[in-house]
Scaffold this motif. Structure first.
Motif, PDB file in Angstrom:
ATOM      1  N   TYR A  98      -8.924   0.558   4.072  1.00 49.59           N
ATOM      2  CA  TYR A  98      -7.844   1.595   5.271  1.00 49.59           C
ATOM      3  C   TYR A  98      -7.863   2.686   3.729  1.00 49.59           C
ATOM      4  O   TYR A  98      -7.401   1.068   2.344  1.00 49.59           O
ATOM      5  CB  TYR A  98      -6.396   1.487   5.148  1.00 49.59           C
ATOM      6  CG  TYR A  98      -6.018   2.702   5.367  1.00 49.59           C
ATOM      7  CD1 TYR A  98      -6.376   3.772   6.714  1.00 49.59           C
ATOM      8  CD2 TYR A  98      -4.944   2.966   4.932  1.00 49.59           C
ATOM      9  CE1 TYR A  98      -5.021   5.010   6.536  1.00 49.59           C
ATOM     10  CE2 TYR A  98      -3.640   4.470   5.114  1.00 49.59           C
ATOM     11  CZ  TYR A  98      -4.221   4.971   5.802  1.00 49.59           C
ATOM     12  OH  TYR A  98      -3.314   5.725   5.765  1.00 49.59           O
ATOM     13  N   ILE A 138      -6.845   2.491  13.071  1.00 53.19           N
ATOM     14  CA  ILE A 138      -6.440   3.626  12.034  1.00 53.19           C
ATOM     15  C   ILE A 138      -6.815   4.762  13.171  1.00 53.19           C
ATOM     16  O   ILE A 138      -7.823   4.827  13.931  1.00 53.19           O
ATOM     17  CB  ILE A 138      -7.794   3.241  11.426  1.00 53.19           C
ATOM     18  CG1 ILE A 138      -7.232   2.447  10.272  1.00 53.19           C
ATOM     19  CG2 ILE A 138      -7.139   5.046  10.435  1.00 53.19           C
ATOM     20  CD1 ILE A 138      -7.863   2.877   8.937  1.00 53.19           C
ATOM     21  N   ILE A 143      -1.923   4.103  10.077  1.00 54.45           N
ATOM     22  CA  ILE A 143      -2.213   2.572  10.111  1.00 54.45           C
ATOM     23  C   ILE A 143      -1.086   2.496  11.566  1.00 54.45           C
ATOM     24  O   ILE A 143      -0.088   3.106  10.935  1.00 54.45           O
ATOM     25  CB  ILE A 143      -1.875   1.791   8.632  1.00 54.45           C
ATOM     26  CG1 ILE A 143      -3.274   2.168   8.517  1.00 54.45           C
ATOM     27  CG2 ILE A 143      -1.946   0.590   9.752  1.00 54.45           C
ATOM     28  CD1 ILE A 143      -3.154   0.692   6.423  1.00 54.45           C
TER      29      ILE A 143
END
Length: 222
Positions: A98, A138, A143
């Motif tokens: 991420y 995600i 998240i």
């Protein structure tokens, strides 16, 4: 190659091939595309369970048990340890890539980010004993973490600031005031806010996600 492995506990598609992480001996296996697994990394440092895997910048990473380490595959024949256990955690339940970093959840209920070289950095936590994020994903740049044992959904922030929010059931909350608890920890790991806050739930004042409220649009009650 499965004679000593009780289970394939994680799967990932990586560079056009399928890989499996094992339980009982912590190996990485590559499918030959037809009828067999081929070992491409043996057990490393006593880690018997490859619980989760993710890809970042063309490299494959794995979260382990029983010492909650982060492994990186060398691309040919071995694991490389790139982060050791944080505190007393045993499992890395879930990892994902991420914003150019590896994020993870462990069995202590910690939400972690890899520092990119050799260690986990604790960003936040679930404020209760025996709770942890068993799965993360995600959506729309944020998240989300699924929690055990109560099944709550948490939402994380972006750009180095993490916000984890207790879920609120919408069915009983619209038009009511209720309480949610959340923690804000900046990118240096300093806690900036941690307490319960009342929120007012209105039809147009919240964003629904799988039956829960997303903190970024919840309204604080006066």
């Amino acid at each position: 190659y499965l004679a000593s492995s009780f289970a394939i506990t994680s799967l990932i598609s990586f560079n056009g091939k399928l890989y499996g992480g094992t339980y009982n001996d912590g190996r990485l296996l590559e499918w030959n595309g037809t009828d067999a697994w081929v070992e491409v990394a043996p057990t490393l440092n006593g880690q018997t369970w490859i619980y989760s895997m993710a890809e970042l910048n063309g490299k494959l990473y794995a979260g382990t048990y029983p010492n909650a380490k982060l492994f990186q595959w060398n691309g040919t024949d071995a694991w490389i340890e790139v982060a050791t256990r944080l505190n007393s955690s045993s499992y890395i339940y879930s990892i994902l890539a991420y914003n150019g970093s590896i994020y993870a959840s462990n069995s202590n209920g910690d939400f972690l980010r890899w520092n990119g070289t050799d260690a986990w950095v604790k960003l936040s936590f679930v404020e209760a004993e025996d709770r942890a994020f068993l799965a993360m994903t995600i959506l729309d740049g944020k998240i989300y973490g699924g929690e055990s044992p109560t099944g709550k959904l948490y939402v994380g922030g972006s750009e180095g600031v993490t916000v984890l929010l207790d879920s609120i059931q919408i069915d009983d909350a619209i038009g009511e005031r209720t309480t949610c608890s959340f923690v804000v920890i900046d990118e240096e790991g300093t806690e900036t806010f941690s307490q319960s806050q009342p929120v007012e739930v209105t039809d147009d004042g919240v964003t629904l996600f799988a039956g829960f409220i997303e903190k970024s649009t919840a309204k604080k009650a006066s």
